[in-house]
Design a protein around this motif. Structure first.
Motif, PDB file in Angstrom:
ATOM      1  N   PHE A   1      90.074  33.716  17.508  1.00 56.93           N
ATOM      2  CA  PHE A   1      90.374  32.719  19.100  1.00 56.93           C
ATOM      3  C   PHE A   1      89.327  31.198  18.817  1.00 56.93           C
ATOM      4  CE2 PHE A   1      90.132  36.636  20.733  1.00 56.93           C
ATOM      5  CZ  PHE A   1      91.651  37.405  20.596  1.00 56.93           C
ATOM      6  N   TYR A   2      90.347  30.007  19.559  1.00 57.75           N
ATOM      7  CA  TYR A   2      89.661  29.251  19.423  1.00 57.75           C
ATOM      8  C   TYR A   2      88.679  28.800  20.623  1.00 57.75           C
ATOM      9  CZ  TYR A   2      93.143  27.783  15.443  1.00 57.75           C
ATOM     10  OH  TYR A   2      94.028  27.098  15.117  1.00 57.75           O
ATOM     11  N   SER A   3      87.871  27.640  20.569  1.00 65.28           N
ATOM     12  CA  SER A   3      87.151  28.113  22.064  1.00 65.28           C
ATOM     13  C   SER A   3      86.369  26.507  22.272  1.00 65.28           C
ATOM     14  CB  SER A   3      85.629  28.877  21.582  1.00 65.28           C
ATOM     15  OG  SER A   3      84.592  28.561  22.838  1.00 65.28           O
ATOM     16  N   TYR A   4      86.708  25.865  23.550  1.00 66.25           N
ATOM     17  CA  TYR A   4      86.228  24.438  23.288  1.00 66.25           C
ATOM     18  C   TYR A   4      84.367  24.405  23.060  1.00 66.25           C
ATOM     19  CZ  TYR A   4      85.390  20.261  26.493  1.00 66.25           C
ATOM     20  OH  TYR A   4      84.311  19.368  26.844  1.00 66.25           O
ATOM     21  N   ARG A   5      84.224  25.126  23.940  1.00 61.05           N
ATOM     22  CA  ARG A   5      83.139  25.188  24.134  1.00 61.05           C
ATOM     23  C   ARG A   5      81.696  25.440  22.944  1.00 61.05           C
ATOM     24  NH1 ARG A   5      78.979  26.990  29.458  1.00 61.05           N
ATOM     25  NH2 ARG A   5      80.260  26.161  30.128  1.00 61.05           N
ATOM     26  N   ARG A   6      83.132  26.237  22.376  1.00 60.33           N
ATOM     27  CA  ARG A   6      82.344  26.394  21.305  1.00 60.33           C
ATOM     28  C   ARG A   6      82.204  25.672  20.519  1.00 60.33           C
ATOM     29  NH1 ARG A   6      84.750  30.463  19.615  1.00 60.33           N
ATOM     30  NH2 ARG A   6      85.996  29.638  17.965  1.00 60.33           N
ATOM     31  N   ALA A   7      83.350  24.584  20.130  1.00 58.19           N
ATOM     32  CA  ALA A   7      83.738  23.682  19.203  1.00 58.19           C
ATOM     33  C   ALA A   7      82.942  22.465  19.567  1.00 58.19           C
ATOM     34  CB  ALA A   7      84.940  23.115  19.392  1.00 58.19           C
ATOM     35  N   THR A   8      82.648  22.724  20.868  1.00 54.30           N
ATOM     36  CA  THR A   8      81.352  21.832  22.299  1.00 54.30           C
ATOM     37  C   THR A   8      80.104  21.204  21.435  1.00 54.30           C
ATOM     38  OG1 THR A   8      82.867  21.444  23.349  1.00 54.30           O
ATOM     39  CG2 THR A   8      80.639  20.734  23.536  1.00 54.30           C
ATOM     40  N   HIS A   9      79.688  23.227  20.908  1.00 58.59           N
ATOM     41  CA  HIS A   9      78.325  23.635  20.916  1.00 58.59           C
ATOM     42  C   HIS A   9      77.775  23.060  19.112  1.00 58.59           C
ATOM     43  CE1 HIS A   9      77.697  26.256  24.446  1.00 58.59           C
ATOM     44  NE2 HIS A   9      77.532  24.964  24.682  1.00 58.59           N
ATOM     45  N   GLU A  10      79.230  23.161  18.626  1.00 62.71           N
ATOM     46  CA  GLU A  10      79.254  22.971  17.134  1.00 62.71           C
ATOM     47  C   GLU A  10      78.984  21.484  16.620  1.00 62.71           C
ATOM     48  OE1 GLU A  10      81.566  25.747  15.045  1.00 62.71           O
ATOM     49  OE2 GLU A  10      80.314  27.722  16.184  1.00 62.71           O
ATOM     50  N   ASN A  11      79.796  20.969  17.438  1.00 63.04           N
ATOM     51  CA  ASN A  11      79.961  19.380  17.701  1.00 63.04           C
ATOM     52  C   ASN A  11      81.031  19.100  15.762  1.00 63.04           C
ATOM     53  OD1 ASN A  11      77.645  18.242  18.796  1.00 63.04           O
ATOM     54  ND2 ASN A  11      76.258  19.127  17.585  1.00 63.04           N
ATOM     55  N   ALA A  12      82.154  19.852  16.839  1.00 66.53           N
ATOM     56  CA  ALA A  12      83.261  20.090  16.185  1.00 66.53           C
ATOM     57  C   ALA A  12      84.112  18.498  16.448  1.00 66.53           C
ATOM     58  CB  ALA A  12      84.061  20.972  16.120  1.00 66.53           C
ATOM     59  N   PRO A  13      84.691  17.942  15.038  1.00 61.92           N
ATOM     60  CA  PRO A  13      85.012  16.982  15.508  1.00 61.92           C
ATOM     61  C   PRO A  13      86.523  16.764  16.421  1.00 61.92           C
ATOM     62  CG  PRO A  13      85.695  17.277  13.531  1.00 61.92           C
ATOM     63  CD  PRO A  13      84.413  18.545  13.927  1.00 61.92           C
ATOM     64  N   THR A  14      86.754  18.805  16.430  1.00 59.56           N
ATOM     65  CA  THR A  14      88.275  18.437  17.393  1.00 59.56           C
ATOM     66  C   THR A  14      88.198  20.156  17.995  1.00 59.56           C
ATOM     67  OG1 THR A  14      90.717  18.592  17.835  1.00 59.56           O
ATOM     68  CG2 THR A  14      89.875  19.061  15.462  1.00 59.56           C
ATOM     69  N   TYR A  15      89.233  20.518  18.106  1.00 59.00           N
ATOM     70  CA  TYR A  15      89.244  22.139  18.266  1.00 59.00           C
ATOM     71  C   TYR A  15      90.975  22.980  18.362  1.00 59.00           C
ATOM     72  CZ  TYR A  15      89.723  21.000  23.624  1.00 59.00           C
ATOM     73  OH  TYR A  15      90.523  19.880  24.805  1.00 59.00           O
ATOM     74  N   GLY A  16      90.951  23.984  18.057  1.00 59.22           N
ATOM     75  CA  GLY A  16      92.399  24.291  18.056  1.00 59.22           C
ATOM     76  C   GLY A  16      92.718  24.612  19.466  1.00 59.22           C
ATOM     77  N   ARG A  17      94.057  25.161  19.978  1.00 62.95           N
ATOM     78  CA  ARG A  17      94.414  25.635  21.482  1.00 62.95           C
ATOM     79  C   ARG A  17      95.235  26.764  20.185  1.00 62.95           C
ATOM     80  NH1 ARG A  17      92.948  20.753  21.055  1.00 62.95           N
ATOM     81  NH2 ARG A  17      93.093  19.722  23.378  1.00 62.95           N
ATOM     82  N   GLN A  18      94.654  28.246  21.066  1.00 62.58           N
ATOM     83  CA  GLN A  18      95.791  29.043  21.099  1.00 62.58           C
ATOM     84  C   GLN A  18      97.233  29.826  22.399  1.00 62.58           C
ATOM     85  OE1 GLN A  18      92.384  31.081  20.406  1.00 62.58           O
ATOM     86  NE2 GLN A  18      92.163  30.244  22.577  1.00 62.58           N
ATOM     87  N   ILE A  19      98.525  30.019  21.997  1.00 69.70           N
ATOM     88  CA  ILE A  19      99.790  29.495  22.601  1.00 69.70           C
ATOM     89  C   ILE A  19      99.699  31.042  22.954  1.00 69.70           C
ATOM     90  CG2 ILE A  19     100.996  30.020  20.857  1.00 69.70           C
ATOM     91  CD1 ILE A  19     103.049  27.927  22.033  1.00 69.70           C
ATOM     92  N   SER A  20     100.012  31.081  24.505  1.00 70.51           N
ATOM     93  CA  SER A  20     100.776  32.413  25.204  1.00 70.51           C
ATOM     94  C   SER A  20     101.480  32.071  25.724  1.00 70.51           C
ATOM     95  CB  SER A  20      99.710  32.420  26.046  1.00 70.51           C
ATOM     96  OG  SER A  20      98.419  32.604  25.749  1.00 70.51           O
ATOM     97  N   MET A  21     103.025  33.173  25.225  1.00 71.43           N
ATOM     98  CA  MET A  21     103.948  32.767  25.479  1.00 71.43           C
ATOM     99  C   MET A  21     105.167  34.725  26.429  1.00 71.43           C
ATOM    100  SD  MET A  21     105.659  31.737  22.297  1.00 71.43           S
ATOM    101  CE  MET A  21     105.087  30.532  20.977  1.00 71.43           C
ATOM    102  N   ILE A  22     105.669  34.111  27.325  1.00 69.89           N
ATOM    103  CA  ILE A  22     106.220  34.793  27.525  1.00 69.89           C
ATOM    104  C   ILE A  22     107.948  35.070  27.693  1.00 69.89           C
ATOM    105  CG2 ILE A  22     106.123  34.129  30.306  1.00 69.89           C
ATOM    106  CD1 ILE A  22     105.440  37.242  30.813  1.00 69.89           C
ATOM    107  N   GLY A  23     108.989  35.275  27.826  1.00 68.59           N
ATOM    108  CA  GLY A  23     110.503  35.077  27.812  1.00 68.59           C
ATOM    109  C   GLY A  23     111.043  36.372  28.595  1.00 68.59           C
ATOM    110  N   LEU A  24     112.567  36.706  28.872  1.00 66.05           N
ATOM    111  CA  LEU A  24     113.233  37.563  28.562  1.00 66.05           C
ATOM    112  C   LEU A  24     113.975  37.841  27.770  1.00 66.05           C
ATOM    113  CD1 LEU A  24     114.848  36.621  32.606  1.00 66.05           C
ATOM    114  CD2 LEU A  24     113.156  38.462  32.245  1.00 66.05           C
ATOM    115  N   ALA A  25     114.391  38.754  27.319  1.00 68.14           N
ATOM    116  CA  ALA A  25     115.197  39.346  26.320  1.00 68.14           C
ATOM    117  C   ALA A  25     115.717  38.302  26.519  1.00 68.14           C
ATOM    118  CB  ALA A  25     115.043  40.671  25.704  1.00 68.14           C
ATOM    119  N   PRO A  26     117.138  38.287  25.201  1.00 68.50           N
ATOM    120  CA  PRO A  26     118.770  37.911  25.252  1.00 68.50           C
ATOM    121  C   PRO A  26     119.203  38.814  25.746  1.00 68.50           C
ATOM    122  CG  PRO A  26     117.541  36.862  23.087  1.00 68.50           C
ATOM    123  CD  PRO A  26     116.599  37.555  23.579  1.00 68.50           C
ATOM    124  N   LYS A  27     120.533  38.161  26.478  1.00 68.44           N
ATOM    125  CA  LYS A  27     121.303  39.429  26.637  1.00 68.44           C
ATOM    126  C   LYS A  27     122.471  39.525  25.706  1.00 68.44           C
ATOM    127  CE  LYS A  27     122.098  37.934  31.774  1.00 68.44           C
ATOM    128  NZ  LYS A  27     122.772  37.203  32.925  1.00 68.44           N
TER     129      LYS A  27
END
Length: 256
Positions: free
Chosen positions: A228-254
């Motif tokens: 996983f990406y982590s904002y806090r971990r990236a900050t502690h490591e002085n990383a130039p930026t940090y990634g974002r993971q995505i979470s999704m949900i939907g209803l199956a198509p009819k």
């Protein structure tokens, strides 16, 4: 391409909490970065989002919002253009075949479903949004679309764990002012500073709204750099930026 997808046993609809495995991004955000604010090539972000969406419902459109750590929820009927996304931190829909997506990098992703009514929701719950009531707003919006509180199930996905979430001494104050019983979400850490259990607080907040089934992933984004990406971990490591993971949900198509 192999993707790391965490699923909840209770939701009953297409969904997933994605890690950063797989994907097309490179450099500091290598993998499945799905956040446009991560100093990544926007085309790579779009391609990563498409990979994730196709893993749940092939070809499904994806609706997302411009997240601002608010308690605002919107109703999605179709995707907004990226530059026109509403400023909000939760979204709901009753449209089959439409995926809802929120991005996180330590904050708690929350997915909700009422399979009988055909209504789903997604919320981005950082500590500000959580105490501000973002999950309450998502549940209220689902009820307006016809969901019933006793039929809603919820899942709290990977987020920063209490062991990794050291906060300053004043941080608990608004939580304790809201309810003195919120003291149970804080524990003194090894440096004698409080640690906050965001996952437990969010899960309790959802349950307090009347949701009977609340599942929690129990995965610490900070402590799992291979997943996983982590904002806090990236900050502690002085990383130039940090990634974002995505979470999704939907209803199956009819089906016709």
């Amino acid at each position: 391409m192999n993707l790391d997808i965490v699923t909840a046993p209770t939701l009953g609809v297409p969904h997933g909490f994605f890690g950063h495995t797989g994907g097309l991004s490179a450099g500091a955000v290598a993998g499945l970065n799905c956040g446009f604010g991560a100093k990544d090539d926007p085309e790579m972000v779009r391609a990563n989002r498409r990979l994730a969406a196709d893993a749940l419902i092939a070809g499904a459109p994806l609706a997302s919002v411009h997240q601002v750590h608010s308690a605002t929820c919107v109703v999605a009927t179709e995707p907004w253009p990226i530059e026109e996304r509403p400023h909000a931190d939760a979204l709901v829909t009753d449209r089959p075949g439409l995926l809802l997506g929120i991005v996180t990098a330590d904050c708690a992703p929350v997915l909700l479903a009422d399979t009988e009514a055909g209504v789903v929701g997604a919320a981005h719950a950082g500590w500000r949004g959580a105490i501000g009531g973002v999950t309450d707003a998502a549940i209220a919006a689902m009820l307006k679309l016809g969901a019933k509180i006793e039929q809603i199930t919820a899942a709290v996905g990977p987020c920063i764990g209490r062991a990794s979430y050291e906060v300053d001494y004043a941080f608990p104050d608004p939580f304790l002012a809201e309810d003195p019983d919120n003291a149970r979400f804080f524990l003194e850490g090894p440096a004698d500073k409080p640690h906050f259990d965001l996952e437990a607080y969010v899960a309790a907040r959802v349950a307090a709204a009347g949701v009977r089934q609340v599942w929690a992933a129990g995965l610490d984004t900070y402590a799992l750099p291979d997943r996983f990406y982590s904002y806090r971990r990236a900050t502690h490591e002085n990383a130039p930026t940090y990634g974002r993971q995505i979470s999704m949900i939907g209803l199956a198509p009819k089906t016709r």
